[in-house]
Write a protein that holds these residues in place. Sequence first.
Motif, PDB file in Angstrom:
ATOM      1  N   VAL A  64      -2.002  16.362  -8.155  1.00  7.27           N
ATOM      2  CA  VAL A  64      -2.031  17.101  -6.882  1.00  7.27           C
ATOM      3  C   VAL A  64      -3.290  17.951  -6.775  1.00  7.27           C
ATOM      4  CG1 VAL A  64       0.485  17.176  -6.628  1.00  7.27           C
ATOM      5  CG2 VAL A  64      -0.687  18.987  -7.897  1.00  7.27           C
ATOM      6  N   MET A  65      -3.452  18.597  -5.624  1.00  5.61           N
ATOM      7  CA  MET A  65      -4.569  19.533  -5.380  1.00  5.61           C
ATOM      8  C   MET A  65      -5.920  18.841  -5.511  1.00  5.61           C
ATOM      9  SD  MET A  65      -3.032  22.582  -4.964  1.00  5.61           S
ATOM     10  CE  MET A  65      -4.078  23.943  -5.482  1.00  5.61           C
ATOM     11  N   ARG A  66      -5.970  17.597  -5.095  1.00  5.73           N
ATOM     12  CA  ARG A  66      -7.247  16.874  -5.132  1.00  5.73           C
ATOM     13  C   ARG A  66      -7.684  16.587  -3.695  1.00  5.73           C
ATOM     14  NH1 ARG A  66      -6.558  12.110  -9.564  1.00  5.73           N
ATOM     15  NH2 ARG A  66      -7.017  13.310 -11.442  1.00  5.73           N
ATOM     16  N   PRO A  67      -8.973  16.494  -3.447  1.00  2.00           N
ATOM     17  CA  PRO A  67      -9.452  16.289  -2.068  1.00  2.00           C
ATOM     18  C   PRO A  67      -9.336  14.824  -1.644  1.00  2.00           C
ATOM     19  CG  PRO A  67     -11.311  16.447  -3.555  1.00  2.00           C
ATOM     20  CD  PRO A  67     -10.081  16.617  -4.406  1.00  2.00           C
ATOM     21  N   VAL A  68      -8.173  14.425  -1.209  1.00  2.00           N
ATOM     22  CA  VAL A  68      -7.952  13.000  -0.925  1.00  2.00           C
ATOM     23  C   VAL A  68      -7.931  12.675   0.572  1.00  2.00           C
ATOM     24  CG1 VAL A  68      -6.743  12.560  -3.088  1.00  2.00           C
ATOM     25  CG2 VAL A  68      -5.445  13.291  -1.086  1.00  2.00           C
ATOM     26  N   GLN A  69      -8.162  13.693   1.446  1.00  2.00           N
ATOM     27  CA  GLN A  69      -8.164  13.422   2.877  1.00  2.00           C
ATOM     28  C   GLN A  69      -9.502  12.806   3.284  1.00  2.00           C
ATOM     29  OE1 GLN A  69      -7.482  16.369   1.587  1.00  2.00           O
ATOM     30  NE2 GLN A  69      -5.406  16.922   2.174  1.00  2.00           N
ATOM     31  N   PRO A  70      -9.607  12.153   4.460  1.00  2.00           N
ATOM     32  CA  PRO A  70      -8.511  11.927   5.399  1.00  2.00           C
ATOM     33  C   PRO A  70      -7.715  10.665   5.094  1.00  2.00           C
ATOM     34  CG  PRO A  70     -10.546  11.157   6.364  1.00  2.00           C
ATOM     35  CD  PRO A  70     -10.890  11.693   4.991  1.00  2.00           C
ATOM     36  N   SER A  71      -8.350   9.705   4.462  1.00  2.00           N
ATOM     37  CA  SER A  71      -7.575   8.514   4.132  1.00  2.00           C
ATOM     38  C   SER A  71      -8.214   7.865   2.922  1.00  2.00           C
ATOM     39  CB  SER A  71      -7.517   7.546   5.303  1.00  2.00           C
ATOM     40  OG  SER A  71      -8.829   7.159   5.639  1.00  2.00           O
ATOM     41  N   ARG A  72      -7.495   6.983   2.322  1.00  2.00           N
ATOM     42  CA  ARG A  72      -7.901   6.441   1.036  1.00  2.00           C
ATOM     43  C   ARG A  72      -8.627   5.117   1.198  1.00  2.00           C
ATOM     44  NH1 ARG A  72      -5.230  10.665   2.098  1.00  2.00           N
ATOM     45  NH2 ARG A  72      -3.582   9.311   2.852  1.00  2.00           N
ATOM     46  N   ASN A  73      -9.656   4.949   0.402  1.00  2.00           N
ATOM     47  CA  ASN A  73     -10.451   3.729   0.459  1.00  2.00           C
ATOM     48  C   ASN A  73      -9.825   2.697  -0.487  1.00  2.00           C
ATOM     49  OD1 ASN A  73     -12.332   1.758   0.303  1.00  2.00           O
ATOM     50  ND2 ASN A  73     -14.074   3.119  -0.106  1.00  2.00           N
ATOM     51  N   LEU A  74      -9.305   1.633   0.107  1.00  2.00           N
ATOM     52  CA  LEU A  74      -8.628   0.611  -0.708  1.00  2.00           C
ATOM     53  C   LEU A  74      -9.513  -0.612  -0.947  1.00  2.00           C
ATOM     54  CD1 LEU A  74      -5.104   0.676   1.032  1.00  2.00           C
ATOM     55  CD2 LEU A  74      -5.965   2.135  -0.816  1.00  2.00           C
ATOM     56  N   THR A  75     -10.786  -0.530  -0.556  1.00  2.00           N
ATOM     57  CA  THR A  75     -11.627  -1.727  -0.644  1.00  2.00           C
ATOM     58  C   THR A  75     -11.797  -2.171  -2.094  1.00  2.00           C
ATOM     59  OG1 THR A  75     -13.624  -0.397  -0.666  1.00  2.00           O
ATOM     60  CG2 THR A  75     -12.934  -1.270   1.466  1.00  2.00           C
ATOM     61  N   THR A  76     -11.954  -3.478  -2.252  1.00  2.00           N
ATOM     62  CA  THR A  76     -11.984  -4.116  -3.570  1.00  2.00           C
ATOM     63  C   THR A  76     -12.956  -5.281  -3.530  1.00  2.00           C
ATOM     64  OG1 THR A  76      -9.625  -3.670  -3.745  1.00  2.00           O
ATOM     65  CG2 THR A  76     -10.524  -5.276  -5.273  1.00  2.00           C
ATOM     66  N   ARG A  77     -13.693  -5.474  -4.599  1.00  2.00           N
ATOM     67  CA  ARG A  77     -14.520  -6.676  -4.751  1.00  2.00           C
ATOM     68  C   ARG A  77     -13.684  -7.742  -5.441  1.00  2.00           C
ATOM     69  NH1 ARG A  77     -18.928  -8.197  -2.092  1.00  2.00           N
ATOM     70  NH2 ARG A  77     -19.894  -9.422  -3.731  1.00  2.00           N
ATOM     71  N   LEU A  78     -13.607  -8.897  -4.810  1.00  2.00           N
ATOM     72  CA  LEU A  78     -12.828  -9.992  -5.417  1.00  2.00           C
ATOM     73  C   LEU A  78     -13.515 -11.308  -5.101  1.00  2.00           C
ATOM     74  CD1 LEU A  78     -10.113  -9.855  -6.944  1.00  2.00           C
ATOM     75  CD2 LEU A  78      -8.965 -10.375  -4.796  1.00  2.00           C
ATOM     76  N   PHE A  79     -13.886 -12.056  -6.110  1.00  2.00           N
ATOM     77  CA  PHE A  79     -14.515 -13.374  -5.926  1.00  2.00           C
ATOM     78  C   PHE A  79     -15.623 -13.323  -4.865  1.00  2.00           C
ATOM     79  CE2 PHE A  79     -10.078 -14.615  -7.266  1.00  2.00           C
ATOM     80  CZ  PHE A  79     -10.444 -14.857  -8.579  1.00  2.00           C
ATOM     81  N   ASN A  80     -16.579 -12.419  -5.093  1.00  2.00           N
ATOM     82  CA  ASN A  80     -17.777 -12.325  -4.244  1.00  2.00           C
ATOM     83  C   ASN A  80     -17.518 -11.900  -2.804  1.00  2.00           C
ATOM     84  OD1 ASN A  80     -19.324 -13.256  -6.434  1.00  2.00           O
ATOM     85  ND2 ASN A  80     -18.759 -15.370  -5.912  1.00  2.00           N
ATOM     86  N   ARG A  81     -16.403 -11.255  -2.580  1.00  2.00           N
ATOM     87  CA  ARG A  81     -16.108 -10.727  -1.243  1.00  2.00           C
ATOM     88  C   ARG A  81     -15.713  -9.276  -1.398  1.00  2.00           C
ATOM     89  NH1 ARG A  81     -15.034 -13.503   3.971  1.00  2.00           N
ATOM     90  NH2 ARG A  81     -14.768 -15.706   3.512  1.00  2.00           N
ATOM     91  N   THR A  82     -16.025  -8.457  -0.390  1.00  2.00           N
ATOM     92  CA  THR A  82     -15.440  -7.124  -0.328  1.00  2.00           C
ATOM     93  C   THR A  82     -14.244  -7.201   0.600  1.00  2.00           C
ATOM     94  OG1 THR A  82     -17.588  -6.119  -0.711  1.00  2.00           O
ATOM     95  CG2 THR A  82     -15.887  -4.704   0.214  1.00  2.00           C
ATOM     96  N   LEU A  83     -13.075  -6.860   0.057  1.00  2.00           N
ATOM     97  CA  LEU A  83     -11.836  -6.971   0.827  1.00  2.00           C
ATOM     98  C   LEU A  83     -11.328  -5.578   1.181  1.00  2.00           C
ATOM     99  CD1 LEU A  83      -9.979  -9.586  -1.397  1.00  2.00           C
ATOM    100  CD2 LEU A  83     -11.262 -10.024   0.714  1.00  2.00           C
ATOM    101  N   PRO A  84     -10.622  -5.453   2.320  1.00  4.45           N
ATOM    102  CA  PRO A  84     -10.087  -4.145   2.706  1.00  4.45           C
ATOM    103  C   PRO A  84      -8.985  -3.644   1.770  1.00  4.45           C
ATOM    104  CG  PRO A  84      -9.515  -5.837   4.339  1.00  4.45           C
ATOM    105  CD  PRO A  84     -10.457  -6.469   3.365  1.00  4.45           C
ATOM    106  N   ALA A  85      -8.352  -4.532   1.030  1.00  6.04           N
ATOM    107  CA  ALA A  85      -7.333  -4.133   0.041  1.00  6.04           C
ATOM    108  C   ALA A  85      -7.099  -5.327  -0.887  1.00  6.04           C
ATOM    109  CB  ALA A  85      -6.028  -3.736   0.726  1.00  6.04           C
ATOM    110  N   PRO A  86      -6.666  -5.072  -2.142  1.00  6.72           N
ATOM    111  CA  PRO A  86      -6.476  -6.187  -3.090  1.00  6.72           C
ATOM    112  C   PRO A  86      -5.110  -6.844  -2.925  1.00  6.72           C
ATOM    113  CG  PRO A  86      -6.137  -4.101  -4.196  1.00  6.72           C
ATOM    114  CD  PRO A  86      -6.458  -3.767  -2.766  1.00  6.72           C
ATOM    115  N   VAL A  87      -4.835  -7.286  -1.714  1.00  2.24           N
ATOM    116  CA  VAL A  87      -3.512  -7.828  -1.380  1.00  2.24           C
ATOM    117  C   VAL A  87      -3.695  -9.209  -0.768  1.00  2.24           C
ATOM    118  CG1 VAL A  87      -1.474  -7.484   0.062  1.00  2.24           C
ATOM    119  CG2 VAL A  87      -2.562  -5.513  -1.042  1.00  2.24           C
TER     120      VAL A  87
END
Length: 388
Positions: A64-87
């Motif tokens: 807790v008490m960490r500066p995590v606003q406003p939203s979290r960056n879920l981007t991921t590098r996977l097989f030579n692509r940058t994806l918005p999330a590893p899903v």
Amino acid sequence: EIYFNHTLYNQTPVASTNYDRLEASAKLLLPPAAYDYAAGGAGLEKTVAANREAFDHWRILPRVMRPVQPSRNLTTRLFNRTLPAPVVMAPVGVQTLFHPDGERATSKVFGELGLPYTLSTASSTGFADVAASNGAGNPRWYQLYWPSDDDLTRSYLETAAANGYEVLVVTVDTWDLGWRTRDLDRGFFPFINGVGVQIGLEDPVAHQKLGFNPLAANATAEQKQTAALYHTITTSRGVSPVWSNLWKLREVWGDKPIVLKGVQSVEDAKLAVEWGVDGVILSNHGGRQIDGAIGSLDALPAIVDAVKGKLTIGFDGGIRSGADIFKALALGADFVQLGRPILWGLAHEGEKGVRHVLRSLLAEFEITVGLAGCVSLQDVNRTLLVES
Ligand code: FNR
């Protein structure tokens, strides 16, 4: 850069945002055989249950008490692509069982969000149609049930590549079907009954080998049945793939990524590194192959310890919530796959229900990342979990 957060989930729910209630309402909407085909597993379904229980072996210990606003960056590098999330969409066959729009609906929604869509060899919709609904330029993967016929294999892979499928997922745990008691009791076998074998039915090499085109207007009922059975036989049934044949896939697929789906043991993960594949997906096929196999998440830490960084590690089996995605990534998976939740979404008005399920899972995941004190996925690691 794309961020997912709960403001993105701004739709009226077409179904529950809770997995158990979602499955319950899907059950009411689906024909019983279709529901059982998806919900069921092998034997006494101990591994279906173990996949869920494994998530209870770990609890999240938030910071807790960490500066995590406003939203979290879920981007991921996977097989030579940058994806918005590893899903990633797990390969799931015969999706028209769950809604007439089937693979068209699921591939469209994954494409909208820029997340990889995996087309199954047992798809009820062909390569080109799924590519069109998925959308130009989006990440598309192809899952192979490796035929025993090399000409057919080559033809599938060439058609996949020509239609923009860029990662090959070779399923190695289903060269024969598991003892699926719900389907056995009903006598329900979608492949043998000829539902959803579109890729095989469309294939030009399959037509040559058969001596006819089962999709032609003048094809007889007998020819269609023969083709369905031929497809059943050639999609690897009864012939186990072996390491020493991997070169055949590499020869056709070139240096594009090859991933083995259905690895559970550390020894096999190490062999995958030795044989030069690009990734493994830790999976027990949703408990549909071996009853009594280890819960998927229970097998993850050892595989991560043995091969993390040497190849890409995917995970599936039992992901039902954003917190589940968090746990799998915190244990070291590079990406996760969604299976049954998406099918239950599909049962609710097709595309709308898929969008509802995918967006709500992503939103819940994003909130969990933030509430655990993480700004991005770099912060999501084992120090945020405790065994319970
Ligand atoms: C699957 N799965 C699967 N896997 C695969 O490699 N090729 C396929 O054609 C299918 N078909 C399929 C159909 C249905 C109805 C289900 C439920 C599953 C397995 C799938 O990719 C994945 O491994 C599991 O679905 C993961 O388990 P959960 O999270 O869905 O329980």
